[in-house]
Structures are given as C-alpha cells and as structure tokens.
Design an enzyme around this catalytic site. Structure first.
Site, PDB file in Angstrom:
ATOM      1  N   THR A 182      -3.686 -20.526  43.380  1.00 53.21           N
ATOM      2  CA  THR A 182      -4.506 -21.328  42.601  1.00 53.21           C
ATOM      3  C   THR A 182      -5.138 -22.350  44.468  1.00 53.21           C
ATOM      4  OG1 THR A 182      -3.601 -22.981  42.182  1.00 53.21           O
ATOM      5  CG2 THR A 182      -4.612 -21.701  40.610  1.00 53.21           C
ATOM      6  N   GLY A 183      -4.121 -22.212  45.294  1.00 54.75           N
ATOM      7  CA  GLY A 183      -4.345 -22.965  46.480  1.00 54.75           C
ATOM      8  C   GLY A 183      -4.750 -24.400  46.385  1.00 54.75           C
ATOM      9  N   GLU A 184      -5.273 -24.856  47.691  1.00 48.06           N
ATOM     10  CA  GLU A 184      -5.265 -25.934  48.172  1.00 48.06           C
ATOM     11  C   GLU A 184      -6.660 -26.363  49.238  1.00 48.06           C
ATOM     12  OE1 GLU A 184      -2.921 -24.942  50.558  1.00 48.06           O
ATOM     13  OE2 GLU A 184      -1.007 -24.721  48.572  1.00 48.06           O
ATOM     14  N   ASP A 200      -0.098 -18.519  53.971  1.00 53.08           N
ATOM     15  CA  ASP A 200      -1.216 -17.914  54.160  1.00 53.08           C
ATOM     16  C   ASP A 200      -2.105 -19.218  54.180  1.00 53.08           C
ATOM     17  OD1 ASP A 200      -3.495 -17.394  54.172  1.00 53.08           O
ATOM     18  OD2 ASP A 200      -3.102 -16.175  53.388  1.00 53.08           O
ATOM     19  N   HIS A 201      -2.416 -20.004  55.243  1.00 53.88           N
ATOM     20  CA  HIS A 201      -3.218 -21.158  55.512  1.00 53.88           C
ATOM     21  C   HIS A 201      -4.739 -21.236  56.638  1.00 53.88           C
ATOM     22  CE1 HIS A 201      -0.722 -24.454  53.622  1.00 53.88           C
ATOM     23  NE2 HIS A 201      -0.389 -23.455  53.124  1.00 53.88           N
ATOM     24  N   ASN A 228      -6.989 -25.990  52.477  1.00 51.02           N
ATOM     25  CA  ASN A 228      -7.612 -24.594  53.170  1.00 51.02           C
ATOM     26  C   ASN A 228      -8.722 -24.067  52.745  1.00 51.02           C
ATOM     27  OD1 ASN A 228      -5.325 -24.764  54.606  1.00 51.02           O
ATOM     28  ND2 ASN A 228      -4.279 -23.769  52.827  1.00 51.02           N
ATOM     29  N   GLY A 283       3.858 -26.056  37.118  1.00 51.08           N
ATOM     30  CA  GLY A 283       3.281 -26.534  35.956  1.00 51.08           C
ATOM     31  C   GLY A 283       3.320 -25.823  34.815  1.00 51.08           C
ATOM     32  N   ALA A 287       0.690 -22.924  34.464  1.00 53.69           N
ATOM     33  CA  ALA A 287       0.133 -21.630  35.868  1.00 53.69           C
ATOM     34  C   ALA A 287       1.590 -20.615  35.501  1.00 53.69           C
ATOM     35  CB  ALA A 287       0.563 -22.860  37.302  1.00 53.69           C
TER      36      ALA A 287
END
Length: 321
Positions: A104-106, A37-38, A109, A173, A176
């Site tokens: 948590t995404g980037e 999903d981007h 995006n 990590g 998370a």
C-alpha cells in the site's frame, strides 16, 4: 528448506552499484534478489533512489538470480496498468524469474504528484483493485475496467511472459495479512512473526501452505560492532520509528526530523551489527523458524565486499550446509 537472498537497497546505492552488488551476491551463494522501489530515499544520508524498472533491466543481463520488487506501490504514483506492463517486460527479460511484490506504499513516495494520501483501509481497497487489473492484463488479452478507483480502456499487453507474473503482497498488520492470503500469490513481511504468517495462511484457504512467505532484514557487517551500529544510526535511523510514521511522513526532511528522537541504543535491536557469525545466523534463523520460505538480507553501509566475503565463508554455509 529456507532459502537466502540479498536485498538491494535502491535508497542507499546508485544503479551501477546495485548491479555490482547483485553480481557479488550471486558469487557469494545467495539464491534470490529483492530490490526496493522508491521515489525518495528515507533521508538525505542515504542519498539515492533510482528508477527500479531500469535497474531490473540491467539485473536481467548481469545475473541469473530471480528478482522481486520489495515492494512496488501500484495505486497512486503509477497506475496499475503501467506497473503491469513494467512487470511483464521484466518477467520476459528475466525468463520467468521475476515476481512482483506490492504493497500500500508510503506518502514519502506516493504524494509527489499532489494526490491525496488516503487512510489505510482505502489504500488496502485500492491495492486489491489494482491487483485485479494487473492480473487481467497479464493474460495478454484486451482489458477494459471501470472500477471504484481505476479505469482502463482497451488496454492490452503484447509483451507478456508465458505464465502470468506472480504477485506477492506485503503486510505489517492483520488486515493486510488477511488481504495477502485472499488475493496474493505469496506474502511479504519484515518481521519474523509466526502469528502474522499464520494469519496469512488462514486467509489463503486450502492452498495456503503452498504460497511462499518472504521476509527481509538489515545487518551491518564490520569488525567493530560499535562502529557498525553508528553506521546504521547514520543511514537507517528510520527503522526504529514507531507506529504509522513510515507510512504518513511525506518527505525525507520529515524523516530526518523524526529520527532525531532515535538513539543508537534504541536502534540496536533492529539490525545485527559486527562480525560474529553466530549472531547473523541467529537473526536469519528466526525467520526460518517462523515459517518463512525465503529470507533476504541487506548490508547497510559501504562495506559490501567484506560483507559478501563474510557471508560466503562464515554465514551461508551454516544456513544451507
């Protein structure tokens, strides 16, 4: 027993290609589907990034396999109340064969509307609140929520599946992974790290062993292993970028600049290349040995039909026979 799914890369293939790959995956013997999903691809060479919820609607008509987003960020670009509606509709179309994978995404995006990109601890806090909001909405009752990060007023989902959509949380990590154990219905990670799986299990409490762990990897099937590695280097050099770069770089152009430092040799450990069945079996088996319930594999590049034939005849029988 570990199951094996196919990972649809929406950054590299258009929507019609993704639907066709899903059909081929089912015919080849894969039992699950992941889809990314981007808003942007990682770089211009990948060249695609369709709206995932439209593609999922098409997948519901094209295949009988379970589908999961890997992963959706329900915190900044799209409000969690809207993600909840999209996920609930997907679950109805797929007759319960849908799981929502979240993370948590980037910045790549999530910055596109001009919002500030928060630090990692804040992003985790936002994700936990977003999961709370979505879970309330999945019940099909009217929801009003006034939290630290999100406001919802008099919202109700009228199209909901009989059971709430399961929410699996992606983590790379320990912090998370602990969050995934505490609030997730399952755990998603991309490395076969038994310590990270154990961290998730410890955080899940007494019922943690019943929660699924799912992982994914990329390969490049081809008769010439060196040529396959060059394909990986052309399309997915970002896999070898270190540290938090994948979370903080804001545009495909920035990823292209950073990827100039990535050599094919440095990238080689990140993807199994070539047509040696034992090498592919070993790469997937590492996840099973680390305690994963489902492993999703993605074929890099255009050789999709050859890949599916190879896995149908040479790889999956060794893993599932």
């Amino acid at each position: 027993m570990t199951e094996y799914g196919y990972f649809l890369a929406a950054e590299e293939h258009g929507p019609a290609e993704l639907v066709e790959q899903a059909r081929m995956a089912e015919q080849a013997g894969f039992s699950h589907l992941w889809i990314s999903d981007h808003y942007h691809p990682w770089n211009g060479a990948q060249g695609q990034s369709s709206f995932v919820w439209s593609v999922i609607g098409a997948l519901a008509q094209a295949t009988s396999l379970p589908v999961q987003t890997a992963v959706t960020c329900p915190t900044i670009r799209i409000h969690p109340a809207i993600v909840a509606q999209a996920a609930a509709t997907s679950a109805v179309l797929l007759e319960g064969r849908f799981r929502l994978g979240v993370g948590t995404g980037e910045a790549l995006n999530e910055h596109v509307l001009g919002d500030r990109w928060p630090q990692a601890p804040v992003r985790l806090e936002m994700l936990e609140e977003a999961v709370t909001v979505m879970r309330q909405l999945f019940e099909g009752h009217e929801v009003s929520h006034h939290g630290k990060h999100y406001t919802v007023e008099n919202a109700r989902l009228y199209t909901v599946p009989p059971e709430p959509v399961p929410i699996d949380i992606a983590a790379f990590g320990s912090s998370a992974a602990a969050l995934a154990g505490r609030v997730g219905d399952g755990f998603i990670t991309m490395v076969p790290d038994p310590e990270l799986v154990a961290r998730f299990r410890r955080g899940s409490g007494a019922g943690g062993n019943a929660k699924p762990v799912r992982g994914g990897l990329k390969v490049c099937w081809g008769q010439d292993a060196d040529e396959a590695l060059r394909t990986v280097h052309r399309l997915w050099p970002n896999m070898a970028l270190p540290g938090e770069l994948s979370q903080v770089l804001p545009t495909p152009a920035h990823f292209e600049q950073a990827s100039e430092l990535v050599t094919p040799e440095r990238l080689a450990p990140s993807a199994t290349c070539g047509d040696d069945p034992d090498a592919h079996v070993a790469a997937l088996s590492a996840y099973a040995e680390a305690g994963f319930d489902t492993v999703y594999v993605n074929q890099i590049g255009p050789e999709q039909r050859g890949f599916f034939d190879f896995y149908r005849t040479k790889v999956l029988p060794q893993l599932t026979g």
